[in-house]
Design a protein around this motif. Structure first.
Motif, PDB file in Angstrom:
ATOM      1  N   ASP A 186       0.811  -1.212   0.000  1.00 32.16           N
ATOM      2  CA  ASP A 186       0.000   0.000   0.000  1.00 32.16           C
ATOM      3  C   ASP A 186       0.846   1.264   0.000  1.00 32.16           C
ATOM      4  OD1 ASP A 186       0.959  -0.577   2.521  1.00 32.16           O
ATOM      5  OD2 ASP A 186      -0.766   0.289   3.557  1.00 32.16           O
ATOM      6  N   LEU A 187       2.174   1.116  -0.135  1.00 33.97           N
ATOM      7  CA  LEU A 187       3.076   2.263  -0.173  1.00 33.97           C
ATOM      8  C   LEU A 187       3.899   2.252  -1.460  1.00 33.97           C
ATOM      9  CD1 LEU A 187       4.397   2.299   3.505  1.00 33.97           C
ATOM     10  CD2 LEU A 187       2.796   3.920   2.483  1.00 33.97           C
ATOM     11  N   GLU A 188       4.216   3.440  -1.949  1.00 31.15           N
ATOM     12  CA  GLU A 188       4.937   3.561  -3.215  1.00 31.15           C
ATOM     13  C   GLU A 188       6.387   3.089  -3.120  1.00 31.15           C
ATOM     14  OE1 GLU A 188       1.356   6.049  -3.349  1.00 31.15           O
ATOM     15  OE2 GLU A 188       2.945   5.763  -1.860  1.00 31.15           O
ATOM     16  N   VAL A 189       6.883   2.940  -1.893  1.00 30.46           N
ATOM     17  CA  VAL A 189       8.245   2.427  -1.734  1.00 30.46           C
ATOM     18  C   VAL A 189       8.351   0.982  -2.235  1.00 30.46           C
ATOM     19  CG1 VAL A 189       7.947   1.520   0.620  1.00 30.46           C
ATOM     20  CG2 VAL A 189      10.199   2.351  -0.120  1.00 30.46           C
ATOM     21  N   ALA A 190       7.241   0.251  -2.273  1.00 26.09           N
ATOM     22  CA  ALA A 190       7.258  -1.151  -2.716  1.00 26.09           C
ATOM     23  C   ALA A 190       7.715  -1.289  -4.168  1.00 26.09           C
ATOM     24  CB  ALA A 190       5.886  -1.790  -2.508  1.00 26.09           C
ATOM     25  N   PRO A 191       7.053  -0.649  -5.142  1.00 27.81           N
ATOM     26  CA  PRO A 191       7.552  -0.772  -6.521  1.00 27.81           C
ATOM     27  C   PRO A 191       8.920  -0.123  -6.706  1.00 27.81           C
ATOM     28  CG  PRO A 191       5.766   0.833  -6.414  1.00 27.81           C
ATOM     29  CD  PRO A 191       5.786   0.115  -5.095  1.00 27.81           C
ATOM     30  N   TYR A 192       9.216   0.919  -5.928  1.00 31.53           N
ATOM     31  CA  TYR A 192      10.533   1.552  -6.036  1.00 31.53           C
ATOM     32  C   TYR A 192      11.636   0.548  -5.709  1.00 31.53           C
ATOM     33  CZ  TYR A 192      14.710   4.129  -4.846  1.00 31.53           C
ATOM     34  OH  TYR A 192      16.018   4.550  -4.778  1.00 31.53           O
ATOM     35  N   LEU A 193      11.483  -0.182  -4.613  1.00 29.30           N
ATOM     36  CA  LEU A 193      12.498  -1.157  -4.209  1.00 29.30           C
ATOM     37  C   LEU A 193      12.629  -2.280  -5.235  1.00 29.30           C
ATOM     38  CD1 LEU A 193      11.859  -1.417  -0.362  1.00 29.30           C
ATOM     39  CD2 LEU A 193      13.757  -0.277  -1.531  1.00 29.30           C
ATOM     40  N   ALA A 194      11.513  -2.687  -5.816  1.00 28.76           N
ATOM     41  CA  ALA A 194      11.569  -3.724  -6.848  1.00 28.76           C
ATOM     42  C   ALA A 194      12.407  -3.254  -8.036  1.00 28.76           C
ATOM     43  CB  ALA A 194      10.161  -4.094  -7.307  1.00 28.76           C
ATOM     44  N   LEU A 195      12.236  -2.001  -8.407  1.00 31.76           N
ATOM     45  CA  LEU A 195      12.967  -1.451  -9.551  1.00 31.76           C
ATOM     46  C   LEU A 195      14.427  -1.149  -9.225  1.00 31.76           C
ATOM     47  CD1 LEU A 195      10.194   0.997 -10.779  1.00 31.76           C
ATOM     48  CD2 LEU A 195      11.071  -0.951 -12.095  1.00 31.76           C
ATOM     49  N   GLY A 223       4.743   2.715  -9.490  1.00 31.89           N
ATOM     50  CA  GLY A 223       3.852   1.611  -9.812  1.00 31.89           C
ATOM     51  C   GLY A 223       3.738   1.415 -11.318  1.00 31.89           C
ATOM     52  N   LYS A 224       3.558   2.508 -12.039  1.00 28.72           N
ATOM     53  CA  LYS A 224       3.479   2.438 -13.502  1.00 28.72           C
ATOM     54  C   LYS A 224       4.800   1.970 -14.096  1.00 28.72           C
ATOM     55  CE  LYS A 224       0.014   6.119 -13.983  1.00 28.72           C
ATOM     56  NZ  LYS A 224      -0.222   7.505 -14.465  1.00 28.72           N
ATOM     57  N   LYS A 225       5.907   2.466 -13.519  1.00 26.84           N
ATOM     58  CA  LYS A 225       7.234   2.071 -14.001  1.00 26.84           C
ATOM     59  C   LYS A 225       7.453   0.564 -13.830  1.00 26.84           C
ATOM     60  CE  LYS A 225       9.336   5.977 -15.211  1.00 26.84           C
ATOM     61  NZ  LYS A 225       9.938   6.206 -16.563  1.00 26.84           N
ATOM     62  N   LEU A 226       7.013   0.023 -12.686  1.00 26.37           N
ATOM     63  CA  LEU A 226       7.196  -1.403 -12.438  1.00 26.37           C
ATOM     64  C   LEU A 226       6.372  -2.245 -13.411  1.00 26.37           C
ATOM     65  CD1 LEU A 226       8.330  -3.754 -10.852  1.00 26.37           C
ATOM     66  CD2 LEU A 226       6.466  -3.468  -9.199  1.00 26.37           C
ATOM     67  N   ILE A 227       5.126  -1.861 -13.621  1.00 20.90           N
ATOM     68  CA  ILE A 227       4.274  -2.598 -14.557  1.00 20.90           C
ATOM     69  C   ILE A 227       4.870  -2.571 -15.967  1.00 20.90           C
ATOM     70  CG2 ILE A 227       2.023  -2.613 -15.696  1.00 20.90           C
ATOM     71  CD1 ILE A 227       0.868  -1.532 -13.022  1.00 20.90           C
ATOM     72  N   GLU A 228       5.364  -1.401 -16.371  1.00 18.16           N
ATOM     73  CA  GLU A 228       5.982  -1.257 -17.687  1.00 18.16           C
ATOM     74  C   GLU A 228       7.257  -2.103 -17.783  1.00 18.16           C
ATOM     75  OE1 GLU A 228       8.039   2.296 -20.413  1.00 18.16           O
ATOM     76  OE2 GLU A 228       7.004   2.783 -18.547  1.00 18.16           O
ATOM     77  N   PHE A 229       8.067  -2.058 -16.725  1.00 21.60           N
ATOM     78  CA  PHE A 229       9.317  -2.828 -16.722  1.00 21.60           C
ATOM     79  C   PHE A 229       9.040  -4.325 -16.766  1.00 21.60           C
ATOM     80  CE2 PHE A 229      12.704  -4.986 -14.250  1.00 21.60           C
ATOM     81  CZ  PHE A 229      13.790  -4.684 -15.062  1.00 21.60           C
ATOM     82  N   TYR A 230       8.035  -4.764 -16.017  1.00 18.89           N
ATOM     83  CA  TYR A 230       7.667  -6.190 -16.011  1.00 18.89           C
ATOM     84  C   TYR A 230       7.259  -6.640 -17.418  1.00 18.89           C
ATOM     85  CZ  TYR A 230       4.940 -10.425 -15.420  1.00 18.89           C
ATOM     86  OH  TYR A 230       4.448 -11.700 -15.561  1.00 18.89           O
ATOM     87  N   LYS A 231       6.451  -5.852 -18.080  1.00 19.07           N
ATOM     88  CA  LYS A 231       5.997  -6.215 -19.424  1.00 19.07           C
ATOM     89  C   LYS A 231       7.164  -6.290 -20.403  1.00 19.07           C
ATOM     90  CE  LYS A 231       1.291  -4.387 -18.999  1.00 19.07           C
ATOM     91  NZ  LYS A 231       0.328  -3.353 -19.456  1.00 19.07           N
ATOM     92  N   GLU A 232       8.119  -5.354 -20.276  1.00 17.52           N
ATOM     93  CA  GLU A 232       9.284  -5.348 -21.161  1.00 17.52           C
ATOM     94  C   GLU A 232      10.134  -6.608 -20.947  1.00 17.52           C
ATOM     95  OE1 GLU A 232      11.291  -1.724 -20.306  1.00 17.52           O
ATOM     96  OE2 GLU A 232       9.909  -0.482 -21.477  1.00 17.52           O
ATOM     97  N   ARG A 233      10.362  -6.955 -19.670  1.00 18.97           N
ATOM     98  CA  ARG A 233      11.146  -8.161 -19.382  1.00 18.97           C
ATOM     99  C   ARG A 233      10.419  -9.424 -19.829  1.00 18.97           C
ATOM    100  NH1 ARG A 233      13.824  -9.610 -13.851  1.00 18.97           N
ATOM    101  NH2 ARG A 233      13.799 -11.560 -15.022  1.00 18.97           N
TER     102      ARG A 233
END
Length: 241
Positions: A186-195, A223-233
């Protein structure tokens, strides 16, 4: 009448200033104890480069403030130009979100002495960094042991053992980061750490993190960056023979 006119102008000016302040949704204040003269830069990453978005001159008063409009919580950096070195010790990362954020730090302990309040995302980011430092310290110890093994007796069996321990340590860090992101969905730090921390982890873990995000976080900058990165990979791996 003259007094009334001046009073009215003063009130209008005050209202105008208050309105100007309310135009920004992020207000950063801070204090660098011991800093009497120097320059502070507030930075963020644009594409792949750190870009200064505000410059603050310090001359006698080490208090500072800066206001921004942000669409979503994100990582900022407070860079101290000492006029001597551009060491990484001069660049303080902090996670911002709309509201009031306060930075208290010291000239001699710019990173280690920093206390940042007003951001839930930054609180979690600091929590993550403390645990990550233990993995980092362990890896450094193993690296030192491996260098000594090469230097003194070139013990292949010991070197292999130390390398396996390093791999296991890295896997534990990756799993910890994955679980941390999921537990803070529920926090934006989650997708940030994944990236930022585990971009090359197995795709299924990135998929789990992105699917666990709340709708608000999924629509955020990271969040958008992570979804985009996942799709690219995913697309790149599907094309591999």
């Amino acid at each position: 009448m003259k007094f009334s006119l001046l009073s009215l102008m003063a009130v209008l000016l005050l209202v105008g200033c208050q309105k100007k302040e309310s135009d920004k949704n992020l207000h950063i204040t801070g204090h660098v104890k011991g800093l009497m003269k120097g320059t502070l830069y507030i930075q963020k990453i644009v594409d792949t480069s750190l870009v200064a978005i505000d410059t603050i001159k310090i001359d006698g008063n080490s208090e500072f403030s800066s206001d921004f409009d942000i669409d979503s919580p994100q990582m900022f950096y407070l860079f101290l130009d000492r006029g001597v070195t551009n060491s990484l010790d001069n660049n303080l990362p902090f996670f911002v979100e709309p509201g009031n954020i306060r930075i208290e730090t010291e000239l001699d302990r710019f990173l280690s002495g920093a206390k940042i309040t007003g951001s839930k995302n930054n609180e979690k980011f600091e929590e993550f960094k403390k645990v990550k430092s233990r993995f980092t310290d362990q890896n450094l110890e193993l690296m030192e042991q491996k260098l000594n093994a090469y230097r003194f007796n070139n013990n292949a069996k010991l070197i292999d053992s130390l390398e396996r321990m390093q791999d296991a340590n890295l896997k534990r860090l990756y799993l910890y980061t994955t679980n941390f992101a999921i537990n803070n969905k529920d926090l934006e730090v989650a997708p940030y750490l994944a990236l930022a921390e585990i971009p090359n982890i197995h795709l299924k873990y990135l998929d789990t993190i992105q699917k666990s995000m709340t709708p608000k976080v999924a629509k955020s900058f990271y969040g958008k960056k992570l979804i985009e990165f996942y799709k690219e990979r995913q697309s790149a791996e599907q094309k591999q023979p």
